[in-house]
Design a protein around this motif. Structure first.
Motif, short mmCIF file in Angstrom:
data_model
loop_
_atom_site.label_atom_id
_atom_site.label_comp_id
_atom_site.label_asym_id
_atom_site.label_seq_id
_atom_site.Cartn_x
_atom_site.Cartn_y
_atom_site.Cartn_z
N LEU A 8 -0.97 26.09 11.24
CA LEU A 8 0.15 25.07 11.47
C LEU A 8 0.34 24.30 10.41
O LEU A 8 -0.33 24.15 9.33
N ASP A 9 1.91 24.20 10.31
CA ASP A 9 2.25 23.48 8.99
C ASP A 9 1.82 21.98 8.78
O ASP A 9 1.94 21.28 9.86
N LEU A 10 1.48 21.68 7.86
CA LEU A 10 1.00 20.44 7.50
C LEU A 10 2.36 19.91 6.73
O LEU A 10 2.84 20.45 5.62
N LYS B 125 0.72 -1.00 -0.20
CA LYS B 125 -0.11 0.05 -0.13
C LYS B 125 0.81 0.97 0.08
O LYS B 125 1.82 1.18 0.67
N ARG B 126 0.56 2.06 -0.89
CA ARG B 126 1.41 3.34 -0.94
C ARG B 126 0.31 4.55 -0.62
O ARG B 126 -0.88 4.72 -1.64
N GLU B 127 0.63 5.20 0.54
CA GLU B 127 -0.38 6.28 0.93
C GLU B 127 0.52 7.67 1.28
O GLU B 127 1.56 7.59 1.90
N VAL B 128 -0.35 8.68 0.90
CA VAL B 128 0.42 9.99 1.13
C VAL B 128 -0.67 10.57 2.28
O VAL B 128 -1.90 10.48 2.28
N VAL B 129 -0.07 10.93 3.33
CA VAL B 129 -0.95 11.81 4.50
C VAL B 129 -0.29 13.07 4.69
O VAL B 129 1.05 13.15 4.44
N TYR B 130 -1.00 13.92 5.47
CA TYR B 130 -0.46 15.14 5.92
C TYR B 130 -0.42 15.33 7.37
O TYR B 130 -1.48 15.71 7.78
#
Length: 811
Positions: A207-209, A189-194
C-alpha cells in the motif's frame, strides 16, 4: 481607499465587556473606572505596545492630534471628558490614516463614513463611560488603512506575546467571533509522518505511503487538541519543470475530421473497478513523537496566519511525489483517495507511521478531528475532490480557483483548449511536472519503468486528437459526485481567470444548492490569484470567522453574517457588493438578434448571410503565434485590417442605463463551414473608452502585511485603475467543435456548406456595463490563446436571420 468588511460580528454591550476583559483591555486596573478620559488613556497605554515606560507613552501621545490645535497629550491635560471627534481623530491615526491626506482633522466622522469604517452609537457629542468601551471595542474590530483589523495590527506589534505562556488565558481566545493569536508561532512542532493509503498505484505489492508535513503549536496535544488546516499540494515537494517543458504539445496543428458516432453517456461513463489490494502493514510498535522533521515548507500565508491562532497546518503532496509512494494520475479517483487518506488519519480513522520501514504507528492525538482544506488552483481542486467523497472529519473547504471537471480545464465542447497562459499543456505534462519522485535518483531508479508506462497511458487516454469527452475525462469530473458533499463550502474565484475558467466554480456553486450545507462564494476581478492580502476586502477576517465556526465549534453566526455571494465591482475601485445568489438559472434573459455589425433587441426583417475565413497570411499568422496580445487587440478592434475578413463583430447601441450580466451567456447560431471540419470561438465584449482595472493587482507595499508579531509577512495588494483608457474589455468567451454540436462525447457529421444550428454556452460572468457603453459579440475561429492553430483555409457562413445572443440579466 474604501473599506469593505463583511465579517464584523454584531455584538451586544455585555458581550463586548466580556471580550474586552478576555483580551485584557479591561482588567482590575480599569474595569470600574468612571472617568472616560482616564479609561481612554488606559486603553491607549495598552495599545501602544512599543512604549515600555510611562515616559515613552507620554512621548507617544504627543504624536497624535486630538483636535486641530491640540495634540493628544495636550488634550488629556485640558479635558476630563472624551469628545466624539477627538476620539475618532485619534482612532483614524491609530488606523494609520493621515490627517489632511485621508481625512480632515475636524471631520473624522465624515471620513469614517466615506471609508466605510465602523462608528459606535452615541447619544451626544461626548462619550459616556459605556459608550467609550463600546467605541473601543468596535475600533479593535475595524480595518486600518492596510485592510487589517486594529486588533490584528496590535498583534503584529506584540500585544498578544504576554498571552503565550499565561495558563489563565482561554484557548482558543475569541474576539468578535474570531480566534486571536495566543499561540507562539516561534514555538511550533514540525513533524513528518507517513500515512498508509488504501491504494497501490505503483504496483509494488505494498500500500502506498504518503508523506505529510505537520506544523502545529507546541502546546497542542491531548490536553489541548487543535483543528487542522490541510493543504493538498502536488507542488509541495518540488517540481520537474524542465521535464514538463519537454512534453509540451505543439498547438500549431490542424483541426482534423472526426468519424461520427452515436455515443451516449452510458457508453463512456467511468466505472470504478474493484482492484485487489495488498494487506495493510502490521504495526510493530507505537510512538507519540515523530522521528523526522523539516525546516521550511512551501507555505500559504493564510495558513501561516492561523498557526498563531490555534490551528495546525498540514501539507501533503500525494501519490507520486518526493518521499511518497505511487505515481501521478492528474485528478483521477486515485488522487482523490490519496488526498482523503490524510484527512482520515487526522480524524483518527487511518494509520500513519514514523518512517517508511519500521511500521511504528503514530496517531494525530493532538488533533480535535476537525479538518478544513485550503488552497488555490490544483490545491483547491483537491479540496473539492475530497469534499465530493463525503469523508468523515472534513468539516469545510476554502476552495480557491479550483477545477471541478478536468475536461473544462483542458477541453471545451470537443476542442483541445489550453488553460490560459499554458499553451500545449495537458494532463500528461502536469503529471510529469509534479512527479517529484524523479528528484531523488535512487527512488526514481526503482520506479522508472512503471512511471513511463503510466505517463504513456495518460498521454493516450487524454486523447488530444479528438478533444472529445471520454471515460478518461469522466473519471476526472468531480461534479458527478456533488451530492456527496457534506462539508460547508467557501468558494473563491476570479471572473477573469482564464486558467481555471469560471465554469468550474459556477457548475459547482449551482450543483450543491440542494445539499443542505452552508455555501458561500467570493468572486473577484482578478485572474488566477489569491486575495487574502487585498486591502479592500476582509478576506482573512472572513476566513477566521468561518474557520472559528467550522473547526472550533464557536457559535459566532458565521453562516449568517458572511453574505452568500460577495462580488468585486468592475467599475468602481475597492468596492465589493453582497448578493443573494450568482448565476441563478431563473435570471431574466435578454435576447439580442444578429445583423451586420449589429446586436439589436428587435429582429430586423432582412435575412443576411455573413462570412469570414480562418486562413491568415503566413506572416500575420506567425506574428500572432508569438504575440497573443497583438492578436487579441486586432481581433476586437473594429478598424483592424489584419483581422477584418477573419471574424465577425456585432455590437449594440450605446446603453442608456447600466446593464449587469449575471450568469451564462448563450450564443445561438445557424452556421456552415465549407469543409467537413470547423471550430468556432466567441468573445463577449464591453466596448467603450474607460480607465479599467489593471490586469494584475498592484503591490501597494512589499511584505507590508504581517501575520502576527515577528512572524511571516505577505505583500499588500490591490487592484488599481490603469492610467490610460482602453476602448474595450473582454467579458467572457467560449468555443465549440462543430462536430460536437450535440454533446462533447458525441461526434456528429459535418457536411461542407450545409447550415447547422448550434447553441454554445460561454463562460459564466458577473459584469457591469456602464451607461454609454456597447455590448459586443465577436465570432471567429482560431483562438491563439487557447485553441490549436492550424491556419486552415476554412470559410464560415453565419445566417443572421436564425442567430442570436442570449444574456442573463441581474435585476
Amino acid at each position: 481607499m474604501r473599506n469593505n468588511q463583511f465579517a464584523i460580528k454584531p455584538t451586544n454591550k455585555e458581550q463586548q465587556i466580556n471580550e474586552l476583559v478576555s483580551i485584557h483591555f479591561l482588567d482590575e486596573g480599569n474595569e470600574f473606572e468612571s472617568d472616560p478620559a482616564l479609561l481612554w488613556r488606559s486603553f491607549l497605554r495598552k495599545a501602544l505596545t512599543e512604549a515600555s515606560s510611562d515616559g515613552v507613552f507620554e512621548q507617544k501621545l504627543t504624536s497624535f492630534m486630538a483636535t486641530r490645535t491640540q495634540t493628544l497629550a495636550q488634550y488629556f491635560q485640558s479635558h476630563d471628558q472624551v469628545e466624539i471627534t477627538a476620539f475618532y481623530n485619534v482612532a483614524l491615526q491609530l488606523l494609520d490614516f493621515q490627517p489632511e491626506l485621508d481625512f480632515e482633522i475636524d471631520q473624522p466622522l465624515a471620513a469614517m463614513k466615506k471609508i466605510h469604517l465602523s462608528i459606535s452609537q452615541h447619544q451626544s457629542e461626548i462619550f459616556s463611560i459605556d459608550e467609550l468601551k463600546s467605541a473601543w471595542y468596535w475600533l479593535l474590530a475595524t480595518h486600518n488603512k492596510n485592510g487589517q483589523t486594529f486588533i490584528d495590527q496590535l498583534a503584529t506589534q506584540g500585544y498578544f506575546t504576554r498571552f503565550y505562556d499565561d495558563p489563565e488565558v482561554m484557548r482558543p481566545l475569541i474576539f468578535n467571533g474570531k480566534s486571536m493569536p495566543v499561540f507562539d508561532p516561534h514555538q511550533l512542532k514540525r513533524e513528518v509522518v507517513y500515512v498508509e493509503s488504501s491504494q497501490d498505484t505503483d504496483h509494488d505489492g505494498k500500500l502506498d505511503l504518503l508523506k505529510a508535513e505537520v506544523i502545529r503549536p507546541a502546546m497542542s496535544g491531548t490536553n489541548c487538541p487543535v483543528p487542522a488546516l490541510y493543504t493538498a499540494s502536488p507542488y509541495n515537494q518540488g517540481t520537474n519543470d524542465e521535464f514538463g517543458d519537454k512534453l509540451m504539445h505543439d498547438v500549431n496543428t490542424p483541426l482534423v475530421h472526426k468519424e461520427p458516432n452515436h455515443n451516449t453517456y452510458d457508453s463512456i461513463e467511468y466505472r470504478q473497478k474493484d482492484v485487489p489490494l495488498p494487506a495493510p502493514r502490521k504495526v510493530q510498535a507505537t510512538a507519540t513523537e515523530a522521528e523526522e522533521t523539516f525546516s521550511r515548507e512551501q507555505s500559504y500565508t493564510l495558513n501561516d496566519y492561523f498557526l498563531a491562532r490555534g490551528f495546525a497546518v498540514v501539507y501533503a503532496a500525494g501519490i507520486g511525489t518526493k518521499d511518497s509512494d505511487g505515481v501521478r494520475t492528474t485528478g483521477d479517483p486515485e488522487e482523490t483517495t490519496s488526498t482523503i487518506a490524510i484527512i482520515e488519519w487526522l480524524a483518527g480513522n487511518r494509520k500513519a507511521f514514523t518512517n517508511k520501514t519500521d511500521n511504528i504507528e503514530i496517531k494525530a492525538d493532538w488533533c480535535n478531528h476537525q479538518v478544513g482544506m485550503t488552497g488555490r488552483s490544483y490545491l483547491g481542486t483537491l479540496a473539492t475532490a475530497a469534499a465530493t467523497t463525503g469523508v468523515k472529519g472534513l468539516k469545510t473547504i476554502i476552495s480557491e480557483a479550483a477545477i471541478s471537471s478536468w475536461y473544462d480545464y483542458y477541453r471545451d465542447n470537443g476542442l483541445v483548449i489550453a488553460p490560459g497562459g499554458f499553451p500545449g499543456e495537458d494532463c500528461d505534462v502536469l503529471a510529469e511536472e509534479t512527479f517529484s519522485r524523479r528528484l531523488q535518483a535512487g527512488d526514481y531508479h526503482q520506479v522508472q519503468d512503471t512511471w513511463q508506462k503510466q505517463l504513456a497511458q495518460i498521454a493516450k487516454e487524454q486523447d488530444r486528437k479528438t478533444g472529445d469527452y471520454n471515460t478518461f475525462w469522466d473519471a476526472r469530473n468531480y461534479r458527478k459526485n456533488l451530492k456527496n458533499i457534506k462539508a460547508d463550502v467557501l468558494l473563491v474565484h476570479g471572473l477573469n481567470d482564464w486558467n481555471v475558467k469560471p465554469r468550474n466554480v459556477e457548475k459547482l456553486w449551482n450543483g450543491i444548492k440542494n445539499n443542505k450545507i452552508n455555501q458561500k462564494i467570493i468572486l473577484h476581478q482578478g485572474q488566477h490569484i489569491y486575495i487574502n492580502a487585498f486591502r479592500s476586502i476582509d478576506f482573512t477576517d472572513i476566513a477566521n470567522l468561518w474557520l472559528t465556526h467550522e473547526l472550533l465549534d464557536v457559535d459566532n453566526g458565521a453562516e449568517k453574517i458572511i453574505p452568500d455571494v460577495i462580488i468585486q465591482d468592475n467599475l468602481t475601485p475597492e468596492t465589493w457588493n453582497s448578493y443573494s445568489d450568482w448565476s441563478d438559472p431563473q435570471n431574466q434573459k435578454k435576447n439580442y438578434y444578429l445583423s451586420e455589425n449589429s446586436l439589436s433587441s428587435d429582429k430586423l426583417p432582412n435575412s443576411q448571410t455573413l462570412e469570414f475565413s480562418d486562413k491568415l497570411p503566413e506572416n500575420i499568422f506567425q506574428n500572432y503565434c508569438k504575440n497573443i496580445d497583438k492578436w487579441q487587440n486586432d481581433l476586437v478592434a473594429t478598424n483592424s485590417t489584419a483581422m477584418q475578413n477573419h471574424r465577425l463583430i456585432f455590437s449594440s447601441k450605446e446603453l442608456e442605463n447600466e446593464l449587469i450580466l449575471d450568469g451564462v451567456p448563450t450564443v445561438k447560431l445557424r452556421v456552415a463551414s465549407d469543409q467537413d471540419i470547423g471550430l468556432l470561438s466567441f468573445q463577449l465584449i464591453d466596448f467603450g473608452q474607460r480607465k479599467r482595472f489593471n490586469v494584475s493587482p498592484t503591490i501597494l507595499k512589499a511584505k507590508g502585511l504581517a501575520e502576527t508579531f515577528d512572524w511571516r509577512e505577505d505583500d499588500l495588494r490591490e487592484f488599481t485603475t490603469a492610467k490610460v483608457a482602453t476602448p474595450y474589455k473582454m467579458i467572457t468567451k467560449g468555443h465549440i467543435n462543430l462536430q460536437n454540436r450535440t454533446h462533447p462525447y458525441r461526434v456528429d457529421e459535418l457536411k461542407p456548406n450545409e447550415f447547422y444550428d448550434i447553441s454554445v454556452e460561454l463562460q459564466p460572468t458577473f459584469y457591469k456595463l456602464a451607461e454609454g457603453h456597447q455590448l459586443g459579440l465577436v465570432v471567429y475561429a482560431t483562438d491563439f490563446g487557447m485553441t490549436i492553430q492550424g491556419n486552415q483555409a476554412i470559410t464560415y457562413r453565419v445566417d443572421t436571420d436564425h442567430s442570436s445572443l442570449l444574456v442573463p440579466i441581474h435585476d
